[in-house]
Write an enzyme that holds these catalytic residues in place. Structure first.
Site, mmCIF file in Angstrom:
data_model
loop_
_atom_site.group_PDB
_atom_site.id
_atom_site.type_symbol
_atom_site.label_atom_id
_atom_site.label_comp_id
_atom_site.label_asym_id
_atom_site.label_seq_id
_atom_site.Cartn_x
_atom_site.Cartn_y
_atom_site.Cartn_z
ATOM 1 N N HIS A 1 51.164 42.507 34.699
ATOM 2 C CA HIS A 1 50.898 41.113 34.341
ATOM 3 C C HIS A 1 50.760 41.016 32.826
ATOM 4 O O HIS A 1 50.684 42.034 32.126
ATOM 5 C CB HIS A 1 49.619 40.602 35.028
ATOM 6 C CG HIS A 1 48.403 41.411 34.712
ATOM 7 N ND1 HIS A 1 47.874 42.339 35.566
ATOM 8 C CD2 HIS A 1 47.638 41.460 33.606
ATOM 9 C CE1 HIS A 1 46.832 42.906 35.012
ATOM 10 N NE2 HIS A 1 46.660 42.406 33.823
HETATM 11 C C1 T46 Z 1 44.312 44.182 32.559
HETATM 12 C C2 T46 Z 1 44.376 45.575 33.043
HETATM 13 C C3 T46 Z 1 44.330 46.575 31.928
HETATM 14 C C4 T46 Z 1 37.594 40.328 38.496
HETATM 15 O O1 T46 Z 1 37.078 39.650 39.400
HETATM 16 N N1 T46 Z 1 36.991 40.392 37.276
HETATM 17 C C5 T46 Z 1 37.522 41.140 36.255
HETATM 18 O O2 T46 Z 1 36.937 41.150 35.143
HETATM 19 C C6 T46 Z 1 38.742 41.870 36.494
HETATM 20 C C7 T46 Z 1 39.362 42.695 35.366
HETATM 21 C C8 T46 Z 1 39.315 41.804 37.728
HETATM 22 N N2 T46 Z 1 38.740 41.056 38.698
HETATM 23 C C9 T46 Z 1 39.357 41.051 40.038
HETATM 24 C C10 T46 Z 1 40.738 40.446 40.146
HETATM 25 C C11 T46 Z 1 41.359 41.224 41.289
HETATM 26 O O3 T46 Z 1 40.984 40.629 42.517
HETATM 27 O O4 T46 Z 1 39.497 42.418 40.431
HETATM 28 C C12 T46 Z 1 40.674 42.599 41.196
HETATM 29 C C13 T46 Z 1 41.571 43.662 40.575
HETATM 30 O O5 T46 Z 1 42.116 43.156 39.355
HETATM 31 P P1 T46 Z 1 43.648 43.414 38.922
HETATM 32 O O6 T46 Z 1 44.500 43.550 40.105
HETATM 33 O O7 T46 Z 1 44.019 42.374 37.920
HETATM 34 O O8 T46 Z 1 43.483 44.844 38.202
HETATM 35 P P2 T46 Z 1 44.538 45.634 37.307
HETATM 36 O O9 T46 Z 1 44.031 47.012 37.201
HETATM 37 O O10 T46 Z 1 45.918 45.425 37.755
HETATM 38 O O11 T46 Z 1 44.433 44.896 35.853
HETATM 39 C C14 T46 Z 1 43.229 44.981 35.096
HETATM 40 C C15 T46 Z 1 42.850 43.603 34.519
HETATM 41 O O12 T46 Z 1 42.761 42.636 35.567
HETATM 42 C C16 T46 Z 1 43.814 43.125 33.486
HETATM 43 O O13 T46 Z 1 43.272 42.032 32.770
HETATM 44 O O14 T46 Z 1 44.804 43.873 31.482
HETATM 45 O O15 T46 Z 1 43.392 45.898 34.025
#
Ligand code: T46
Length: 130
Positions: free
Chosen positions: A47
Site C-alpha cells: 500500500h
Molecule cells: C505501513 C507498514 C510499514 C491499526 O489498527 N492501527 C495501526 O496503527 C496499524 C499500523 C494497523 N492497524 C490495523 C489495520 C489492519 O487491520 O492492523 C491491521 C494490520 O495492518 P496492515 O495490514 O496495514 O499491516 P502491514 O504490515 O501491511 O502495514 C503496516 C502499516 O499498516 C503501514 O502503515 O506502512 O506497516
C-alpha cells in the site's frame, strides 16, 4: 532510498538509540507500532499513504523493504537497529524476507487512519503518474 543512520549512545554495557521527533526523525512522532512474529515466506505492506510519513527500523532480525515511487523500485535489507528508512507519503511499500526474530519498529507522523491508505496498486499508479 532515504536511509537514516542512528547513532548509538551505548557504552560497555550495550547499545542505546534515542529517537526524537524533529531531531533524528524528521517529523513529530504521533504513533509507534511494531511488527513481529511474521511467518517465513509472508510479505506485508502493499500500500501507499496519501499523507503519512514513517520511519521503519528493524530492531531485531531483518526484513527487506521495497519502496516504489511509481517509476522506480528500490530495495533495502533492514538488518540493523542503527539504520532506518524514511518512507515519505505517496510511496508504495512492500516488506519481504522476514526472519523469525524480526521486530520492525515503525514511527509514524500521524494516528492510524484507514482513509489515508491506498491499497490498490493501479489506483496508486494513476495518482502518481496522472
Ligand atoms: C505501513 C507498514 C510499514 C491499526 O489498527 N492501527 C495501526 O496503527 C496499524 C499500523 C494497523 N492497524 C490495523 C489495520 C489492519 O487491520 O492492523 C491491521 C494490520 O495492518 P496492515 O495490514 O496495514 O499491516 P502491514 O504490515 O501491511 O502495514 C503496516 C502499516 O499498516 C503501514 O502503515 O506502512 O506497516
Amino acid at each position: 532510498m532515504n536511509l537514516i543512520n542512528f547513532k548509538s549512545l551505548g557504552d560497555a554495557r550495550g547499545e542505546l538509540v534515542a529517537l526524537e521527533g524533529h531531531r533524528n526523525v524528521p517529523f513529530d512522532i504521533k504513533r509507534v507500532y511494531y511488527i513481529s512474529g511474521t511467518e517465513s515466506g509472508v510479505s506485508r505492506g502493499f500500500h501507499a499513504h496519501k499523507n503519512l510519513q514513517q520511519v521503519a527500523i528493524c530492531i531485531s532480525g531483518s526484513c527487506r523493504m521495497v519502496i516504489d515511487d511509481g517509476n522506480n523500485k528500490e530495495s533495502v535489507l533492514l538488518n540493523s537497529p542503527f539504520k532506518g528508512v524514511l518512507i515519505s507519503s505517496m510511496l508504495w511499500r512492500e516488506m519481504h524476507e522476514f526472519t523469525s526474530d524480526c521486530i520492525l519498529l515503525v514511527l509514524a507522523s500521524d494516528y492510524y487512519d484507514e482513509s489515508d491508505y491506498i491499497r490498490d496498486y493501479g489506483e496508486f499508479l494513476e495518482i502518481v503518474n496522472g
